[in-house]
Design a protein around this motif. Structure first.
Motif, PDB file in Angstrom:
ATOM      1  N   PRO A  17       1.751   0.758  12.025  1.00 16.19           N
ATOM      2  CA  PRO A  17       0.779   0.713  13.123  1.00 16.19           C
ATOM      3  C   PRO A  17       1.330  -0.071  14.306  1.00 16.19           C
ATOM      4  O   PRO A  17       2.293  -0.814  14.169  1.00 16.19           O
TER       5      PRO A  17
ATOM      6  N   PRO B  20     -13.108  12.597  22.845  1.00 10.90           N
ATOM      7  CA  PRO B  20     -13.800  13.681  23.524  1.00 10.90           C
ATOM      8  C   PRO B  20     -15.034  13.144  24.243  1.00 10.90           C
ATOM      9  O   PRO B  20     -15.715  12.255  23.709  1.00 10.90           O
TER      10      PRO B  20
ATOM     11  N   ASP C  81     -10.387   3.481  14.629  1.00 16.09           N
ATOM     12  CA  ASP C  81      -9.875   3.638  13.267  1.00 16.09           C
ATOM     13  C   ASP C  81      -8.848   4.741  13.251  1.00 16.09           C
ATOM     14  O   ASP C  81      -9.046   5.795  13.835  1.00 16.09           O
ATOM     15  N   THR C  82      -7.752   4.500  12.562  1.00 20.64           N
ATOM     16  CA  THR C  82      -6.784   5.579  12.375  1.00 20.64           C
ATOM     17  C   THR C  82      -6.304   5.517  10.933  1.00 20.64           C
ATOM     18  O   THR C  82      -6.290   4.455  10.319  1.00 20.64           O
ATOM     19  N   PHE C  83      -5.971   6.675  10.379  1.00 21.58           N
ATOM     20  CA  PHE C  83      -5.507   6.696   9.001  1.00 21.58           C
ATOM     21  C   PHE C  83      -4.135   6.070   8.892  1.00 21.58           C
ATOM     22  O   PHE C  83      -3.298   6.249   9.776  1.00 21.58           O
ATOM     23  N   ASN C  84      -3.922   5.364   7.837  1.00 20.44           N
ATOM     24  CA  ASN C  84      -2.591   4.863   7.520  1.00 20.44           C
ATOM     25  C   ASN C  84      -1.647   6.044   7.318  1.00 20.44           C
ATOM     26  O   ASN C  84      -1.972   7.014   6.651  1.00 20.44           O
ATOM     27  N   ARG C  85      -0.500   5.988   7.957  1.00 19.87           N
ATOM     28  CA  ARG C  85       0.532   7.002   7.708  1.00 19.87           C
ATOM     29  C   ARG C  85       1.683   6.314   6.996  1.00 19.87           C
ATOM     30  O   ARG C  85       2.171   5.282   7.456  1.00 19.87           O
TER      31      ARG C  85
ATOM     32  N   THR D 147     -17.858  14.310  15.697  1.00 14.85           N
ATOM     33  CA  THR D 147     -19.236  14.481  16.138  1.00 14.85           C
ATOM     34  C   THR D 147     -19.614  15.946  16.318  1.00 14.85           C
ATOM     35  O   THR D 147     -20.760  16.337  16.127  1.00 14.85           O
TER      36      THR D 147
ATOM     37  N   TYR E 165       0.823  -1.207   0.000  1.00 15.70           N
ATOM     38  CA  TYR E 165       0.000   0.000   0.000  1.00 15.70           C
ATOM     39  C   TYR E 165       0.856   1.256   0.000  1.00 15.70           C
ATOM     40  O   TYR E 165       0.572   2.207  -0.716  1.00 15.70           O
TER      41      TYR E 165
ATOM     42  N   GLU F 144      -5.795   9.946   2.333  1.00 14.31           N
ATOM     43  CA  GLU F 144      -5.750  10.013   3.788  1.00 14.31           C
ATOM     44  C   GLU F 144      -4.471  10.642   4.323  1.00 14.31           C
ATOM     45  O   GLU F 144      -4.380  10.939   5.498  1.00 14.31           O
TER      46      GLU F 144
ATOM     47  N   PHE G  56     -11.641  12.177   9.185  1.00 13.86           N
ATOM     48  CA  PHE G  56     -12.644  11.480   9.978  1.00 13.86           C
ATOM     49  C   PHE G  56     -13.763  12.423  10.346  1.00 13.86           C
ATOM     50  O   PHE G  56     -13.545  13.607  10.611  1.00 13.86           O
TER      51      PHE G  56
ATOM     52  N   GLU H 118     -17.817  14.376  24.616  1.00 11.90           N
ATOM     53  CA  GLU H 118     -19.084  14.661  23.908  1.00 11.90           C
ATOM     54  C   GLU H 118     -19.443  13.557  22.900  1.00 11.90           C
ATOM     55  O   GLU H 118     -20.576  13.428  22.491  1.00 11.90           O
ATOM     56  N   SER H 119     -18.435  12.817  22.448  1.00 11.98           N
ATOM     57  CA  SER H 119     -18.710  11.832  21.400  1.00 11.98           C
ATOM     58  C   SER H 119     -19.268  10.523  21.968  1.00 11.98           C
ATOM     59  O   SER H 119     -19.604   9.624  21.213  1.00 11.98           O
TER      60      SER H 119
ATOM     61  N   GLU I 238     -14.118   6.011  14.746  1.00 13.63           N
ATOM     62  CA  GLU I 238     -13.269   7.088  14.258  1.00 13.63           C
ATOM     63  C   GLU I 238     -13.146   8.240  15.253  1.00 13.63           C
ATOM     64  O   GLU I 238     -12.311   9.118  15.075  1.00 13.63           O
TER      65      GLU I 238
ATOM     66  N   SER J 205      -6.399   2.655   3.468  1.00 10.44           N
ATOM     67  CA  SER J 205      -6.313   4.018   3.966  1.00 10.44           C
ATOM     68  C   SER J 205      -6.543   4.074   5.470  1.00 10.44           C
ATOM     69  O   SER J 205      -6.075   4.963   6.151  1.00 10.44           O
ATOM     70  N   VAL J 206      -7.283   3.090   5.986  1.00 16.31           N
ATOM     71  CA  VAL J 206      -7.613   3.088   7.396  1.00 16.31           C
ATOM     72  C   VAL J 206      -6.992   1.861   8.062  1.00 16.31           C
ATOM     73  O   VAL J 206      -6.956   0.790   7.481  1.00 16.31           O
TER      74      VAL J 206
ATOM     75  N   ARG K  62      -9.039   8.103  19.352  1.00 13.16           N
ATOM     76  CA  ARG K  62      -7.721   8.305  18.755  1.00 13.16           C
ATOM     77  C   ARG K  62      -6.659   7.554  19.526  1.00 13.16           C
ATOM     78  O   ARG K  62      -6.803   7.260  20.704  1.00 13.16           O
TER      79      ARG K  62
END
Lengths: 261, 349, 349, 261
Positions: free
Chosen positions: C331, C343, C322-326, B327, B222, B280, B324, C345-346, C280, C306-307, C283
């Motif tokens: 990972p 957060p 879920d985190t984006f591929n860097r 919320t 990838y 991404e 992403f 709130e989420s 998502e 990508s994820v 983090r």
């Protein structure tokens, strides 16, 4: 709205189309004794030794024809599906030939090829003629048998099932008897049933080969008697319905039938 | 020599050269995916391993034994098909026990193994059912149990999930991977779905036109694609036209804005190159200090659920970036002017 | 009254109550999706609007006119089917012109309109071909052009993309949306694919068991689901068992660690509640100051392209994030101890 | 390996099975003149006014039967597919009845119902008897016609196509003539072709209703002559092949045929 009326009309018409002649025949067959309905015609027919002889002859011929048909058709249809898909239109064409070659042609050909002075004098003996007749019947029933088995095979994924069985170590015979045959049993039965009906009613071949079959007997009775043929027709019809019922039963008892049908 | 060794395989259908010189060595217990578009030869290669196709050239050996001449039923291979291929006339238990019965195992051993296998795929109480009474996902699990029951040396899976619904596909691929890991069975998995290949495999073979374009671990495939084909087939790609300003330092110009790629380029100054960027790796706003930034107008915003995909116009170019869903904050609106940034290392040329 | 108004629709199939009291007012030019699992009544509702099914109760009006008694061919509605349903005996141009020919339009007008429509769907030069000569995606575009040619008042699409490949699905949904926006045609789109519904719609109707569970904009549906069903059907959800420690301040305990949700809870102290979190929103590591953090062990890492999806064990609970591929950093590995944050709130309860 | 041999054997067997009788007949039909091959038998047949009369009678009857069959079968099959799928097994059963009710029964029924003293004395006039015979033929060919049309309809998605046409404003007649019929044309033709073959060769019904058809003529010739029947059989066979060729041609010229077949 108008659609509904039309379709119901069509349905009613269809039923009348077949139902009425049948009903007429049934009613007439009961009228042998003047003024009242009776089963006299049936008694006369069933007591006729000729009836018993020709009918059992035809039943036996039908059974042999079915066996021959299954042996020819099932492996052929299987291989066509499995390996020779390109041949399918060709094979289908061949299986339709009996519908368009009049039986009389086939019989002439047989008599020509296998007469007493030929290399294989089949018509010389009763047994030989029986074999010839069986082959003729098999030809006649080929379109139905092939169509039925082919439809049955199409309903299952022949190629993948074969490969799955192969990858599990099965050889050709195992695949045929444990995987393919059980799944097209109903199809084979319905083909067999049609074969049976055809053989029982066939006239031209049996007459030309001069064998004591049910078809010629029916014809003779039809030409010489009034009520008996009607009774015979009803009996023939009842037998075929019984066969159909049997197939339905088999289908019911097959637990996996929802797929196999 | 590897446990399962394919070397220089070739296959023609008529004049159609479907597989051209394919080689790979697969270690015992490895999970290998063949990934590629339809017609790339991946299924044909798998079928050569299974024995359903005979290679026109090349060798296949399992555990040191040459198997090219062996028939499929002599290869001790388990196979799972896209169409499940359960025997409709047999119960689930009979299906799973079929291979053992063929092998002539005694009844009680078969029964024991069937129970074990059905427990493995989570269908303990389904032994007496017929295939038509199962859902697609359950049927495929039975097919897996059936393939595994005779303890094959190699497990082959031919797009086993592509007939299933999205949610079942995801859960079943995890299950297959876990079972494979537990049993340590050498496995080849054919798929056209990049996500399946990336998430399940130890190594992936990306196939194209009868050739293995790249063989490597998912992360490598990838992030370091060996060819443009691999880069485009596996994942989404932004292609941006840029003019080289200084090839030695890697300075390029995109829609009037400058980027420092921080490495020398092969192209000469003034030439147009196309930069490739994964959606991404591009972020909204300026985040890290070393990142490259570009300013553009939001052209389209697609809310995909967990991910929001934003299309940004940069002169004649477009950059698509993924972020992403948060919320709390709504995504930007069409027409907004925004800054996007990305690390210079993530730019492929 | 809205342009397209469905009120209190009901439909039985035998004793099966497929649609139970369904109402919605759709404004002119709106793009509405009916989203739900199979059997939820979404297609039946659409077919009632098209006239292929007659509602057992309720009213349907278009532009103020009651249409319930009208036959499908009198409703001036364009319909696109999952199976394309192009007439195989007609060329592409004849297909597109069929509705106009039926309406008795003059030949040159038909030809003009057909050209215009084919240009709209990007198939300008395909007029003389037959449907069997086209790919699935092209066929569906022709079906769209055919439905739009007679300028219908309402466009109905019944899972138009579900027979297509993933990549074509994505590009075609953008195209459909753009065409719909350009023409300003009132549209109902039936789908079971949440991503399609979220990315295309002005508003979404989430249907379940013959009832509209929630009607709202995509962002609202996803982030403020009205019911547990909506939350689980649209997107993935982490469910974590937590013990309430102080319901007035929102302090809860998860696997021995404390979280401050910052709002009062309805449950009493000591009760077990289940917290819901989108993958998502969680983090890796501690990022913002106000965020809640939890520490756990990495149990599974799926590289999806990508994820990257990471499953973290927290005592008896699991959190999937879920985190984006860097491109640069790999990972985390299985077994690593990591911190996750989100957060407060989420968190949905 | 063994599979291949078997399947080729099956194929060869199949061809011989049909090819040999046909070849035998053909060869025999050329042997009328002693010692050399000649077309004498063909000349004799074609010059026979009886042949011309019976053959053209049967051709005309066949054409009428086909029209009747199409009118009955196509709408019925269409509605069954569209609206009454549950009725399909029932309708299929009905269409198979003619295979299992001997033609003789049907004719007896007709004669019983429509004799000169009945409410509809069709057998009283030649035209009435012709109509009766046509209905009988239609019954005989029903299984083939229905099967062919039904297969054709299954190949297209009748329901969705109908709904698509409806949503574009088409009424019932337009849907039938512009959408459904063109797509099952080949199927209708192949049904028509089989009907044609059946009517040309049919014997029992025509004989019992005493109409001057080709079947009884063939039978009489078969019983009384040696070489002419063989020639007739070859001619009949050639005609059916020509029909098949025509259908192939139509299929070719239909540009969208890949779907319709």
């Amino acid at each position: 709205m108008s659609k509904k009326i039309w379709s119901w009309l069509a349905l009613v018409f269809g039923i009348l189309y077949f139902g009425l002649p049948l009903l007429g025949t049934l009613e007439f067959s009961l009228k042998m004794r003047r003024g009242v309905y009776s089963l006299d015609a049936y008694a006369a027919v069933l007591n006729d030794p000729q009836f018993r002889a020709t009918f059992s002859y035809s039943v036996i011929m039908a059974l042999f024809t079915i066996v021959l048909g299954v042996i020819i058709v099932v492996p052929t249809a299987y291989w066509v599906q499995l390996k020779y898909r390109r041949l399918r239109p060709f094979i289908e064409f061949i299986t339709l030939l009996p519908l368009v070659i009049p039986p009389i042609v086939v019989v002439f050909g047989y008599i020509r090829l296998y007469n007493t002075s030929s290399w294989l004098p089949l018509t010389g003996s009763a047994m030989g003629t029986n074999i010839l007749l069986m082959f003729g019947y098999a030809t006649l029933s080929l379109p139905y048998m092939y169509r039925a088995v082919d439809t049955g095979l199409r309903a299952i994924d022949v190629r993948t099932l074969t490969e799955a069985a192969e990858s599990l170590g099965a050889n050709w015979l195992t695949i045929m008897t444990r995987v393919i045959m059980p799944n097209v049993l109903v199809a084979i039965l319905s083909g067999a049933f049609l074969t049976f009906a055809i053989v029982i009613g066939e006239f031209v071949m049996a007459a030309l080969l001069n064998r004591p079959a049910f078809g010629p007997y029916l014809q003779i009775m039809g030409a010489n008697r009034a009520y008996e043929p009607a009774a015979l027709a009803v009996i023939a019809f009842a037998i075929t319905w019984a066969c159909m019922g049997l197939i339905q039963l088999v289908t019911r008892f097959q637990k996996f039938s929802r797929v196999a049908r | 020599m590897a446990f399962l060794d394919l070397s220089n395989l070739q296959k023609f259908y008529g004049t159609n050269h479907v597989v051209k010189d394919f080689s790979i060595g697969i270690e015992k217990g490895e999970f290998i995916s063949f990934l590629g578009p339809s017609g790339c030869g991946k299924t044909t290669t798998l079928r050569m391993v299974a024995g359903f196709e005979v290679p026109d050239q090349g060798a296949i050996s399992i555990d040191g034994q040459d198997v090219v001449r062996l028939k499929p039923n002599q290869r001790n291979i388990g196979m799972v098909f896209q169409a499940y291929a359960l025997f409709p006339n047999m119960t689930v238990a009979q299906n799973v026990g079929f291979g053992l019965k063929i092998a002539g195992k005694p009844k009680d051993q078969i029964a024991e193994r069937v129970t074990e296998m059905l427990a493995l795929v989570g269908l303990k109480d389904f032994g007496a059912r017929y295939p038509f009474q199962l859902s697609g996902g359950q049927q495929q699990r039975v097919a897996l149990a059936r393939a595994l029951a005779p303890s094959p040396q190699v497990l082959l899976l031919d797009e086993p999930l592509s007939a299933l619904d999205a949610k079942i596909r995801v859960s079943l691929r995890e299950e297959i991977r876990n079972i494979q890991r537990d049993l340590g069975i050498t496995t080849i998995y054919v798929t056209h779905d990049q996500e399946e290949a990336l998430s399940m495999s130890d190594r992936i073979v990306v196939m194209h036109d009868g050739i293995a374009e790249q063989i490597g671990e998912p992360f490598e495939i990838y992030n370091k694609p060996a060819s443009r084909f691999v880069a485009e087939f596996v994942g989404t790609l932004n292609l941006i036209d840029a003019t080289v300003e200084d090839s030695s330092t890697g300075r390029v110009k995109v829609a009037g804005q400058h980027l420092e790629l921080g490495r020398s380029l092969e192209a000469v100054n003034g030439a147009t190159v196309s930069l490739a960027l994964r959606p991404e790796t591009v972020r909204l706003g300026r985040i890290a200090d070393g990142d490259q930034t570009l300013t553009g107008l939001v052209e389209e915003v697609s809310f995909l659920g967990s991910v929001v995909r934003i299309k940004v116009a940069l002169g004649g170019n477009h950059i698509v970036l993924d972020t992403f869903n948060r919320t709390i904050s709504k995504p930007p609106s069409i027409g907004d002017q925004i800054e996007v940034s990305f690390p210079s290392e993530s730019v492929m040329i």
